[in-house]
Design a protein around this motif. Structure first.
Motif, PDB file in Angstrom:
ATOM      1  N   HIS A  75      14.637 -12.538   4.641  1.00 48.57           N
ATOM      2  CA  HIS A  75      13.597 -11.908   5.463  1.00 48.57           C
ATOM      3  C   HIS A  75      13.926 -12.111   6.945  1.00 48.57           C
ATOM      4  O   HIS A  75      13.836 -11.209   7.750  1.00 48.57           O
ATOM      5  CB  HIS A  75      12.242 -12.536   5.123  1.00 48.57           C
ATOM      6  CG  HIS A  75      11.078 -11.875   5.805  1.00 48.57           C
ATOM      7  ND1 HIS A  75      10.509 -10.734   5.319  1.00 48.57           N
ATOM      8  CD2 HIS A  75      10.398 -12.193   6.924  1.00 48.57           C
ATOM      9  CE1 HIS A  75       9.515 -10.379   6.120  1.00 48.57           C
ATOM     10  NE2 HIS A  75       9.430 -11.245   7.106  1.00 48.57           N
ATOM     11  N   GLU A 125      13.646  -8.016  -4.004  1.00 44.88           N
ATOM     12  CA  GLU A 125      13.422  -8.411  -2.610  1.00 44.88           C
ATOM     13  C   GLU A 125      14.771  -8.473  -1.880  1.00 44.88           C
ATOM     14  O   GLU A 125      14.888  -8.034  -0.732  1.00 44.88           O
ATOM     15  CB  GLU A 125      12.708  -9.767  -2.551  1.00 44.88           C
ATOM     16  CG  GLU A 125      12.251 -10.105  -1.138  1.00 44.88           C
ATOM     17  CD  GLU A 125      11.532 -11.432  -1.035  1.00 44.88           C
ATOM     18  OE1 GLU A 125      11.287 -12.081  -2.066  1.00 44.88           O
ATOM     19  OE2 GLU A 125      11.229 -11.821   0.113  1.00 44.88           O
TER      20      GLU A 125
ATOM     21  N   MET B   9       5.013  -9.293  -1.479  1.00 40.67           N
ATOM     22  CA  MET B   9       5.849  -9.561  -0.306  1.00 40.67           C
ATOM     23  C   MET B   9       5.223 -10.665   0.566  1.00 40.67           C
ATOM     24  O   MET B   9       4.026 -10.616   0.836  1.00 40.67           O
ATOM     25  CB  MET B   9       6.028  -8.289   0.521  1.00 40.67           C
ATOM     26  CG  MET B   9       6.983  -8.468   1.688  1.00 40.67           C
ATOM     27  SD  MET B   9       7.131  -6.989   2.715  1.00 40.67           S
ATOM     28  CE  MET B   9       6.050  -7.416   4.085  1.00 40.67           C
ATOM     29  N   ASP B  13       4.550 -12.151   9.892  1.00 43.32           N
ATOM     30  CA  ASP B  13       4.101 -11.725  11.212  1.00 43.32           C
ATOM     31  C   ASP B  13       3.053 -10.629  11.060  1.00 43.32           C
ATOM     32  O   ASP B  13       2.953 -10.000  10.001  1.00 43.32           O
ATOM     33  CB  ASP B  13       5.279 -11.157  12.003  1.00 43.32           C
ATOM     34  CG  ASP B  13       6.488 -12.069  11.919  1.00 43.32           C
ATOM     35  OD1 ASP B  13       6.283 -13.282  12.075  1.00 43.32           O
ATOM     36  OD2 ASP B  13       7.600 -11.560  11.664  1.00 43.32           O
ATOM     37  N   ASP B  16       3.963  -7.378   9.468  1.00 45.67           N
ATOM     38  CA  ASP B  16       4.078  -7.268   8.010  1.00 45.67           C
ATOM     39  C   ASP B  16       2.771  -6.782   7.361  1.00 45.67           C
ATOM     40  O   ASP B  16       2.766  -6.289   6.239  1.00 45.67           O
ATOM     41  CB  ASP B  16       4.444  -8.631   7.390  1.00 45.67           C
ATOM     42  CG  ASP B  16       5.847  -9.086   7.793  1.00 45.67           C
ATOM     43  OD1 ASP B  16       6.704  -8.201   8.025  1.00 45.67           O
ATOM     44  OD2 ASP B  16       6.075 -10.299   7.861  1.00 45.67           O
ATOM     45  N   ARG B  28       2.030  -3.756   4.901  1.00 50.72           N
ATOM     46  CA  ARG B  28       2.135  -2.394   5.449  1.00 50.72           C
ATOM     47  C   ARG B  28       2.708  -1.420   4.425  1.00 50.72           C
ATOM     48  O   ARG B  28       2.436  -0.228   4.479  1.00 50.72           O
ATOM     49  CB  ARG B  28       2.974  -2.397   6.716  1.00 50.72           C
ATOM     50  CG  ARG B  28       4.417  -2.831   6.530  1.00 50.72           C
ATOM     51  CD  ARG B  28       5.072  -3.095   7.877  1.00 50.72           C
ATOM     52  NE  ARG B  28       6.384  -3.679   7.725  1.00 50.72           N
ATOM     53  CZ  ARG B  28       7.528  -3.053   8.022  1.00 50.72           C
ATOM     54  NH1 ARG B  28       7.497  -1.815   8.474  1.00 50.72           N
ATOM     55  NH2 ARG B  28       8.674  -3.651   7.873  1.00 50.72           N
ATOM     56  N   PHE B  29       3.511  -1.926   3.482  1.00 48.08           N
ATOM     57  CA  PHE B  29       4.095  -1.028   2.480  1.00 48.08           C
ATOM     58  C   PHE B  29       3.089  -0.647   1.395  1.00 48.08           C
ATOM     59  O   PHE B  29       3.333   0.282   0.623  1.00 48.08           O
ATOM     60  CB  PHE B  29       5.317  -1.681   1.828  1.00 48.08           C
ATOM     61  CG  PHE B  29       6.406  -1.980   2.814  1.00 48.08           C
ATOM     62  CD1 PHE B  29       7.151  -0.951   3.385  1.00 48.08           C
ATOM     63  CD2 PHE B  29       6.678  -3.283   3.194  1.00 48.08           C
ATOM     64  CE1 PHE B  29       8.149  -1.218   4.312  1.00 48.08           C
ATOM     65  CE2 PHE B  29       7.671  -3.564   4.115  1.00 48.08           C
ATOM     66  CZ  PHE B  29       8.412  -2.529   4.676  1.00 48.08           C
TER      67      PHE B  29
END
Lengths: 195, 81
Positions: A75, A125, B9, B13, B16, B28-29
């Protein structure tokens, strides 16, 4: 003297069981029992069940612990770092837990559905961060315009092949510690555009 | 750090989170353009497309994988009970 709270003690026992489970499963395979995990952890069989009521819970916790470490690292790296840094970090994380990664890789189809879903989520991921980074590189004209899934699968194919056959590529043990630089530079040579 | 209830996920921040709103429980997705959370079928379709695009899965295998992953997420509990 600092006093250990009940919650801290519980968390420490959980960690010990997980560490022991990692050793036992990677050494003995998917047929290892929770009784063997308890012995290796130095706890009662009942204690294992208190923390992990089913074998699936235990395997899932192992997959999630590994996946969280990998996900956190990728990430951070997929945003502004180079492809080389990203691949280096990927192999570094896998290299820290080669035995566990290989265990999940070999046993994916035998895992309880819950654990298999978490393993797939972890790989997805990785694929997400990989795709984001590669699309940025393709758009910038630095990487060949190949579907991002194929770039990902090619990389994973190389990584898994070397890991599956590590007795041939690095008989002394850790294949990524020995071959990391070669794998990354050769892969980059294959995918990057000549400038 | 929160984990998105709809896709899992990690959200670190503000960027995100859906609409950059850190009080939200989804990322956000998993948000529609108006900021509301996607439905089960929208998420299933989106996740399937994501698996096909990023890993090249067979379409039907991707649907099965998407459902297996969604089964474990709090946002979709009611869809599997």
């Amino acid at each position: 003297m600092a006093t250990i709270t009940r919650a801290e003690q519980k968390s420490e026992t959980r960690r010990r069981i997980l560490d022991a489970a990692e050793s036992v499963f990677t050494e003995k395979g998917i047929t290892a029992t929770t009784a063997e995990v308890a012995t290796a952890a130095g706890v009662s069989h009942g204690s294992v069940f208190v923390h992990f009521p089913t074998l699936a819970n235990l395997l899932t916790a192992l997959a999630v612990r590994f996946g969280t470490r990998l996900g956190d690292m990728l990430h951070t790296l997929s945003e502004g770092n180079s492809v080389e840094d990203f691949l280096y970090a990927h192999l570094s994380i896998l290299g820290e837990d080669e035995d566990l990664y290989l265990f999940f890789l070999r046993n994916r189809k035998l895992l309880p559905p819950d654990t298999a879903a978490d393993w797939l989520a972890m790989q997805s991921e990785t694929a997400f961060h990989f795709a984001k980074m590669m699309q940025r590189e393709i758009d910038a004209g630095r990487v060949k315009d190949v579907p991002v899934y194929f770039l990902f699968n090619s990389w994973m194919g190389i990584v898994h092949y070397y890991l599956e056959n590590r007795d041939l590529f690095a008989p002394e043990g850790n294949v990524f510690a020995r071959r990391k630089s070669e794998l990354i530079s050769s892969y980059l040579h294959l995918i990057q555009k000549e400038i | 750090m929160k984990i998105c209830i709809a896709c899992g996920m990690p959200m670190k921040d503000a960027a995100d989170y859906a609409m950059g709103d850190m009080t939200k429980e989804y990322c956000r997705f998993c948000a529609r353009p108006d900021g509301t959370m996607q439905s089960f079928s929208e998420k299933k379709m989106g996740l399937t497309r994501f698996l096909v695009e990023t890993q090249g899965f067979d379409e039907e295998a991707a649907v099965q994988a998407a459902v297996a992953m969604m089964r474990k997420l709090p946002a979709w509990e009611a869809n599997f009970s």
